[in-house]
Design an enzyme around this catalytic site. Sequence first.
Site: not given
Length: 368
Positions: A52, A154, A170, A200, A204, A207, A294
């Site tokens: 505002e 994924a 990937w 891995d 984290l 990017r 995981g």
Amino acid sequence: MTHEDYMHLAIEEAVKGIGYTNPNPMVGAIIVKDGKIIGKGYHEKYGELHAERNAIASCQESMEGATIYVTLEPCCHYGKTPPCTEAIIENKFSTVVIGSKDPNPLVAGKGIKQLEAHGIKVISGILEKECDAINEVFFHFIQTKTPYVVMKYAMTADGKIAAYTGESKWITGQKAREHVQTSRHRYSGIMVGIGTVLADDPMLNCRILDGQNPTRIICDTSLRTPLTSKLVNTASSIPTYIATACDDVAKIQPYLEKGCKILSIPKKGNHIDLQILMTKLGEEKIDSILLEGGAALNYSALQSGIVNKVQTYIAPKLFGGETAKTPVGGQGIAHPDDAYFLENKHITLLDEDILIEWEVKKKCLPES
């Protein structure tokens, strides 16, 4: 233009603040006088002026008799900035049109009452569902004082998060991976388990150019995170928490020297108590977490009842393999009726991949 048309524009303003306002809400404002937009603004960054006041500052003419459209009920208390109701009253607006009511106990209808007490007409509930949706994190955090947790993974079309060899790069395509970075920018924390760190050695970080790096959280019951890991060696530049049940001062000291913050969390079974961890992270003003763990951590998170949303990226490929990992591990449920139910799906196409987002409908209560 209608009230809804102007509120849509206010929402467009609000979402410009994604990733920068946490733990404050995203808010947008449009000022209209004699059918013409004379000002607009949004809450740009935590600790800075609210929408505002930014919209008012953008005006080049008198606002007396104007209408201001704001996606969230104006605040009426002093915090890091003065109350927005005060600025609305001082500038003699005739009408305030509101999308969402603010669940913050410091506001919660008080802003509306204050405006009405000064003779200002208030219209609320315009595009309320849409305005609520952009602030699901804020609404959860302000009412529970714990982070809003998004479980993300994924997988292939046959439900695998890695090949039987453990290889996982990937699974999805470039556009889906870029979309993940927008989530890292949006949510204030990102959490993984020690298994992911050991397998891995991830960074984290976000990017996206000029994106916000989330605070990194490692669930590490026995404090096994390597001192040589990327997370530990960049802890001085990106906030990094290690949640552990280890109380060995000598073992903890090297992590502190590298800039890590240690959260002492008691065990629940064989792992740290995730509900207690959420309470402590809330005290640190971490209002949201992207869970990129995981299968084991995903199951523990579901079992503890901390997950609010699930993001499933699905790639058009099949891995097969009886031993290939699936997104949620652990023992699993015994009967279909005991499942973790999901609702309110939202589907996004990302080139060849699909993102499905659900809210968690049924949470498993913690064991007594």
